[in-house]
Scaffold this motif. Structure first.
Motif, short mmCIF file in Angstrom:
data_model
loop_
_atom_site.label_atom_id
_atom_site.label_comp_id
_atom_site.label_asym_id
_atom_site.label_seq_id
_atom_site.Cartn_x
_atom_site.Cartn_y
_atom_site.Cartn_z
N LEU A 96 0.83 -1.21 0.00
CA LEU A 96 0.00 0.00 0.00
C LEU A 96 0.87 1.26 0.00
CD1 LEU A 96 -2.79 -0.93 2.59
CD2 LEU A 96 -3.02 -0.80 0.10
N LYS A 97 1.93 1.23 0.80
CA LYS A 97 2.82 2.40 0.90
C LYS A 97 3.55 2.69 -0.41
CE LYS A 97 3.59 2.19 5.86
NZ LYS A 97 4.55 1.97 6.95
N ASN A 98 3.64 1.71 -1.29
CA ASN A 98 4.31 1.90 -2.57
C ASN A 98 3.37 2.30 -3.70
OD1 ASN A 98 7.06 1.39 -1.89
ND2 ASN A 98 6.50 -0.73 -1.57
N ILE A 99 2.09 2.46 -3.40
CA ILE A 99 1.15 2.91 -4.42
C ILE A 99 1.38 4.40 -4.66
CG2 ILE A 99 -1.30 3.33 -4.95
CD1 ILE A 99 -1.93 0.80 -3.30
N PRO A 100 1.64 4.80 -5.89
CA PRO A 100 1.85 6.24 -6.14
C PRO A 100 0.55 7.01 -5.93
CG PRO A 100 1.92 4.99 -8.20
CD PRO A 100 1.77 3.99 -7.10
N HIS A 101 0.67 8.21 -5.39
CA HIS A 101 -0.50 9.07 -5.19
C HIS A 101 -0.28 10.37 -5.95
CE1 HIS A 101 1.80 11.53 -2.39
NE2 HIS A 101 2.17 10.41 -1.78
N ASN A 102 -1.34 11.15 -6.08
CA ASN A 102 -1.25 12.38 -6.86
C ASN A 102 -0.84 13.61 -6.04
OD1 ASN A 102 -3.56 13.18 -5.50
ND2 ASN A 102 -4.93 12.72 -7.20
N GLY A 103 -0.54 13.42 -4.76
CA GLY A 103 -0.08 14.52 -3.93
C GLY A 103 -1.17 15.37 -3.32
N SER A 104 -2.42 15.15 -3.69
CA SER A 104 -3.52 15.96 -3.18
C SER A 104 -3.78 15.64 -1.71
CB SER A 104 -4.79 15.73 -3.98
OG SER A 104 -5.88 16.42 -3.38
N LYS A 105 -3.84 16.69 -0.89
CA LYS A 105 -4.14 16.54 0.52
C LYS A 105 -5.57 16.96 0.83
CE LYS A 105 0.63 17.21 2.04
NZ LYS A 105 1.23 16.80 0.81
N GLY A 106 -6.39 17.10 -0.20
CA GLY A 106 -7.78 17.51 -0.01
C GLY A 106 -7.90 19.02 0.00
N GLY A 107 -9.11 19.49 -0.09
CA GLY A 107 -9.36 20.93 -0.11
C GLY A 107 -9.62 21.46 1.29
N ASP A 108 -10.03 22.71 1.35
CA ASP A 108 -10.33 23.35 2.62
C ASP A 108 -11.52 22.71 3.33
OD1 ASP A 108 -8.25 25.11 2.22
OD2 ASP A 108 -9.53 26.64 1.30
N ASP A 109 -12.34 21.98 2.57
CA ASP A 109 -13.53 21.38 3.14
C ASP A 109 -13.25 20.02 3.78
OD1 ASP A 109 -12.96 20.31 0.65
OD2 ASP A 109 -15.06 19.91 0.18
N VAL A 110 -12.00 19.56 3.77
CA VAL A 110 -11.66 18.28 4.38
C VAL A 110 -11.49 18.53 5.88
CG1 VAL A 110 -9.97 16.41 4.52
CG2 VAL A 110 -10.54 17.42 2.30
N PRO A 111 -12.37 17.93 6.71
CA PRO A 111 -12.36 18.23 8.15
C PRO A 111 -11.34 17.43 8.95
CG PRO A 111 -14.13 16.73 7.67
CD PRO A 111 -13.46 17.05 6.35
#
Length: 75
Positions: free
Chosen positions: A54-69
């Motif tokens: 799982l840790k080796n799955i590439p991600h797109n870098g998005s940490k979510g928007g301002d609406d992520v609580p």
């Protein structure tokens, strides 16, 4: 109750990949999503070898928007 949702932006006709092929960035999971999946795997004591995959799955870098609580990164 707080929850996260995932919206599929594009869905290609064929989603299948060859085993070593990397997903294009627009189809990669967000960083916050993959972090939640990894934390859940650790909390439920899934095998270490699976968590490492799982840790080796590439991600797109998005940490979510301002609406992520949630506070990111999770500790």
């Amino acid at each position: 109750v707080a929850s996260l949702t995932v919206e599929v932006i594009t869905s290609p006709a064929s989603a299948a990949l060859e085993s070593e092929e990397i997903l294009p960035e627009e189809r990669q999971p967000s960083e916050i999503y993959i972090t939640v999946i990894i934390k859940g795997a650790e909390e439920t004591k899934l095998p270490t070898s699976y968590i490492e995959k799982l840790k080796n799955i590439p991600h797109n870098g998005s940490k979510g928007g301002d609406d992520v609580p949630m506070k990111f990164p999770f500790n």
